[in-house]
Scaffold this motif. Structure first.
Motif, mmCIF file in Angstrom:
data_model
loop_
_atom_site.group_PDB
_atom_site.id
_atom_site.type_symbol
_atom_site.label_atom_id
_atom_site.label_comp_id
_atom_site.label_asym_id
_atom_site.label_seq_id
_atom_site.Cartn_x
_atom_site.Cartn_y
_atom_site.Cartn_z
ATOM 1 N N ASP A 285 -56.529 -13.688 -15.949
ATOM 2 C CA ASP A 285 -55.629 -14.169 -14.909
ATOM 3 C C ASP A 285 -55.333 -13.050 -13.914
ATOM 4 N N ARG A 286 -55.040 -13.449 -12.710
ATOM 5 C CA ARG A 286 -54.551 -12.517 -11.695
ATOM 6 C C ARG A 286 -53.259 -13.108 -11.148
ATOM 7 N N LEU A 287 -52.180 -12.360 -11.297
ATOM 8 C CA LEU A 287 -50.853 -12.841 -10.956
ATOM 9 C C LEU A 287 -50.302 -12.047 -9.782
ATOM 10 N N SER A 288 -49.587 -12.718 -8.894
ATOM 11 C CA SER A 288 -48.919 -12.003 -7.803
ATOM 12 C C SER A 288 -47.475 -12.473 -7.712
ATOM 13 N N TYR A 289 -46.598 -11.522 -7.409
ATOM 14 C CA TYR A 289 -45.167 -11.814 -7.346
ATOM 15 C C TYR A 289 -44.571 -11.052 -6.172
ATOM 16 N N GLN A 290 -43.929 -11.768 -5.264
ATOM 17 C CA GLN A 290 -43.316 -11.131 -4.105
ATOM 18 C C GLN A 290 -41.827 -11.435 -4.080
ATOM 19 N N LEU A 291 -41.047 -10.394 -3.817
ATOM 20 C CA LEU A 291 -39.594 -10.535 -3.755
ATOM 21 C C LEU A 291 -39.087 -9.883 -2.474
ATOM 22 N N LYS A 292 -38.301 -10.637 -1.707
ATOM 23 C CA LYS A 292 -37.672 -10.104 -0.499
ATOM 24 C C LYS A 292 -36.162 -10.236 -0.651
ATOM 25 N N ALA B 234 -29.150 -11.974 -0.517
ATOM 26 C CA ALA B 234 -30.022 -13.148 -0.417
ATOM 27 C C ALA B 234 -31.416 -12.747 -0.885
ATOM 28 N N GLN B 235 -32.030 -13.576 -1.724
ATOM 29 C CA GLN B 235 -33.361 -13.290 -2.263
ATOM 30 C C GLN B 235 -34.301 -14.465 -2.016
ATOM 31 N N GLU B 236 -35.553 -14.123 -1.732
ATOM 32 C CA GLU B 236 -36.630 -15.111 -1.655
ATOM 33 C C GLU B 236 -37.785 -14.584 -2.491
ATOM 34 N N SER B 237 -38.279 -15.393 -3.406
ATOM 35 C CA SER B 237 -39.377 -14.934 -4.264
ATOM 36 C C SER B 237 -40.466 -15.994 -4.357
ATOM 37 N N THR B 238 -41.701 -15.523 -4.528
ATOM 38 C CA THR B 238 -42.842 -16.413 -4.741
ATOM 39 C C THR B 238 -43.705 -15.826 -5.856
ATOM 40 N N MET B 239 -44.292 -16.702 -6.654
ATOM 41 C CA MET B 239 -45.191 -16.262 -7.721
ATOM 42 C C MET B 239 -46.384 -17.197 -7.765
ATOM 43 N N SER B 240 -47.576 -16.624 -7.928
ATOM 44 C CA SER B 240 -48.777 -17.444 -8.008
ATOM 45 C C SER B 240 -49.702 -16.904 -9.082
ATOM 46 N N SER B 241 -50.536 -17.800 -9.613
ATOM 47 C CA SER B 241 -51.461 -17.450 -10.682
ATOM 48 C C SER B 241 -52.832 -18.029 -10.372
ATOM 49 N N GLU B 242 -53.885 -17.236 -10.558
ATOM 50 C CA GLU B 242 -55.245 -17.738 -10.332
ATOM 51 C C GLU B 242 -55.715 -18.609 -11.492
ATOM 52 N N ALA C 27 -38.725 -19.527 -5.012
ATOM 53 C CA ALA C 27 -37.323 -19.707 -5.362
ATOM 54 C C ALA C 27 -36.448 -18.949 -4.374
ATOM 55 N N SER C 28 -35.266 -19.461 -4.160
ATOM 56 C CA SER C 28 -34.294 -18.780 -3.311
ATOM 57 C C SER C 28 -33.005 -18.597 -4.094
ATOM 58 N N ARG C 29 -32.330 -17.518 -3.797
ATOM 59 C CA ARG C 29 -31.111 -17.191 -4.529
ATOM 60 C C ARG C 29 -30.180 -16.436 -3.596
ATOM 61 N N TYR D 100 -20.158 -15.484 -7.195
ATOM 62 C CA TYR D 100 -20.571 -16.806 -6.729
ATOM 63 C C TYR D 100 -22.085 -16.769 -6.532
ATOM 64 N N GLU D 101 -22.792 -17.713 -7.135
ATOM 65 C CA GLU D 101 -24.257 -17.664 -7.064
ATOM 66 C C GLU D 101 -24.842 -19.033 -6.739
ATOM 67 N N LYS D 102 -25.789 -19.019 -5.801
ATOM 68 C CA LYS D 102 -26.496 -20.234 -5.413
ATOM 69 C C LYS D 102 -27.968 -20.061 -5.765
ATOM 70 N N THR D 103 -28.465 -20.897 -6.663
ATOM 71 C CA THR D 103 -29.864 -20.847 -7.071
ATOM 72 C C THR D 103 -30.499 -22.198 -6.799
ATOM 73 N N ASN D 104 -31.489 -22.195 -5.887
ATOM 74 C CA ASN D 104 -32.182 -23.431 -5.508
ATOM 75 C C ASN D 104 -31.209 -24.563 -5.171
ATOM 76 N N GLY D 105 -30.166 -24.217 -4.414
ATOM 77 C CA GLY D 105 -29.256 -25.230 -3.894
ATOM 78 C C GLY D 105 -28.005 -25.482 -4.704
ATOM 79 N N ASN D 106 -27.923 -24.950 -5.919
ATOM 80 C CA ASN D 106 -26.776 -25.221 -6.789
ATOM 81 C C ASN D 106 -25.877 -23.992 -6.924
ATOM 82 N N TRP D 107 -24.571 -24.205 -6.742
ATOM 83 C CA TRP D 107 -23.601 -23.110 -6.796
ATOM 84 C C TRP D 107 -22.910 -23.045 -8.161
ATOM 85 N N THR D 108 -22.645 -21.826 -8.625
ATOM 86 C CA THR D 108 -21.805 -21.602 -9.802
ATOM 87 C C THR D 108 -20.858 -20.443 -9.495
ATOM 88 N N ARG D 109 -19.742 -20.415 -10.231
ATOM 89 C CA ARG D 109 -18.809 -19.292 -10.147
ATOM 90 C C ARG D 109 -18.691 -18.671 -11.528
#
Length: 307
Positions: free
Chosen positions: A72-79, A98-106, A115-117, A127-136
Motif C-alpha cells: 500500500d501507499r498511503l498519503s495524509y495531509q493536514l492543514k 481550524a483543521q482540514e485533513s485528507t487521507m488516501s490509500s492506493e 475531515a474538518s475540525r 468547544y469542538e466541531k467535528t464534521n458539523g457536530n458540536w460538543t462541549r
C-alpha cells in the motif's frame, strides 16, 4: 495533535547548548547560541499570535517476506490555522484552531477520506466541531490544555533541544530574518519527534512507538532536515520547515521474529508560520457551540482526568 503535545510536553525547557556561528560587526551573522537565547527570552513575554501550518505525510508499506511487494501507499495531509491569546490569568486565555485533513490509500482505492475540525478553548471549557457536530467538554485543568495546544511553545521546545547554526538571512513574508539550520541535540529527541510524526500512518500512539524503538537502528534508518527563520528585529520565530524520513523495519521496532520481514518508508514534509505577535485577538464563539451538549470528564481519585 493531542498525542504530539503530550509527548513534547514531557520535555521541560533547559538551557540551550548550541553550535557557535559566525559573529562580527554590524550586519554580521550573530552567534547562534546568543540568537537562540534572544529568541527564547523574547518569546517568554508574548501575549498573542496567529499561526498556519501544512503537513504532508506519505508512507510505503513493503512486504519483504516473498520479494519486495508494495502492499500500500498511503498519503495524509493536514492543514491548520489558528490563534491564541495568552493571559497570566488562565480564565482569560483563549484559543481557536481550524483543521482540514485528507487521507488516501492506493490499496483501497475507494478510501479517500476528508475531515474538518474546529475547536475553541475559552475559560475552562473546550468547544469542538467535528464534521458539523458540536460538543462541549468541561476541563478541570484548563492551564494544562492551553499549554499543550500552544504551537509556538512546542516549536520553541524543539529548537531549545537542538543544535543551531546561522546559515544566512532571508526575507520571509516581508520580515528580515536570520536563517538557521537546526538538528536534534541527541537520539532521544530524534526518536520522540519520529514517533510523533509516524504515529498517524502506523495507527499506534506515539508513546507506544517510542517505547518500542531501538534507537541505534532508528538512527541508522532515519534523516531529519530542519530550518528556522527568526526575525532580526524582535527575535520572534517567523517560520519553521522540516523534513523527516524514516524506514521502519522489524529491527527498528525491536521485533525479533525471523519470519517477519517488512519495511515502511515514511516521509514527512511540514511548514509552519507564526505572525501577528502581540496584536489584539478577538475570538468569537459560534452560537451553535454555546448550546452543545456538555460532557464532564471522569476524574479518578488521584485527580487525573480519564475523559
Amino acid at each position: 495533535m493531542k498525542i504530539t503535545t503530550k509527548i513534547l510536553l514531557a520535555f521541560t525547557l533547559v538551557t540551550l547548548s548550541g553550535c557557535i556561528g559566525p559573529s562580527g560587526g554590524p550586519g554580521a551573522a550573530p552567534n547562534s547560541t546568543a540568537l537562540m537565547e534572544d529568541l527564547l527570552k523574547a518569546s517568554g513575554n508574548i501575549t498573542s499570535y496567529r499561526f498556519e501550518s501544512s503537513k504532508m505525510t506519505t508512507a510505503e508499506f513493503l512486504n519483504l517476506t516473498e520479494g519486495r511487494v508494495l502492499e500500500d501507499r498511503l498519503s495524509y495531509q493536514l492543514k491548520e490555522s489558528g490563534e491564541i491569546s495568552i493571559s497570566k490569568n488562565t480564565s482569560q486565555s483563549m484559543l481557536r484552531v481550524a483543521q482540514e485533513s485528507t487521507m488516501s490509500s492506493e490499496k483501497y482505492r475507494n478510501l479517500s477520506m476528508s475531515a474538518s475540525r474546529e475547536y475553541y478553548i475559552i475559560n475552562n471549557t473546550r468547544y469542538e466541531k467535528t464534521n458539523g457536530n458540536w460538543t462541549r467538554l468541561f476541563m478541570p485543568y484548563p492551564e494544562y490544555e492551553l499549554l499543550r495546544e500552544n504551537r509556538l511553545y512546542l516549536q520553541l521546545d524543539i529548537l531549545n533541544r537542538s543544535r543551531a547554526e546561522v546559515i544566512g538571512s532571508e526575507v520571509v513574508d516581508g520580515t528580515d530574518c536570520w536563517k538557521l539550520k537546526v538538528s536534534p541535540e541527541n537520539s532521544t529527541i530524534r526518536a520522540a519527534v519520529i514517533a510523533l510524526e509516524v504515529s498517524e500512518v502506523l495507527g499506534l500512539p506515539a508513546q507506544i512507538l517510542l517505547a518500542m524503538f531501538n534507537t541505534t537502528e532508528l538512527e541508522r534508518n532515519s534523516s531529519m532536515d530542519w530550518t528556522a527563520w527568526v526575525s532580526k528585529d524582535d527575535k520572534h520565530l517567523v517560520k519553521k520547515e522540516g523534513n523527516v524520513g524514516v524506514s521502519i523495519t522489524p529491527e527498528v521496532l525491536g521485533i525479533s521474529s525471523p519470519g517477519v520481514r517488512f519495511v515502511i518508508n515514511v516521509d514527512v514534509e511540514e511548514s509552519m508560520r507564526f505572525f501577528d505577535y502581540d496584536r489584539p485577538i478577538e475570538i468569537e464563539l459560534p452560537d451553535e457551540a454555546r448550546s452543545a451538549v456538555m460532557l464532564i470528564p471522569v476524574v479518578n481519585i488521584s485527580g487525573v482526568s480519564n475523559g
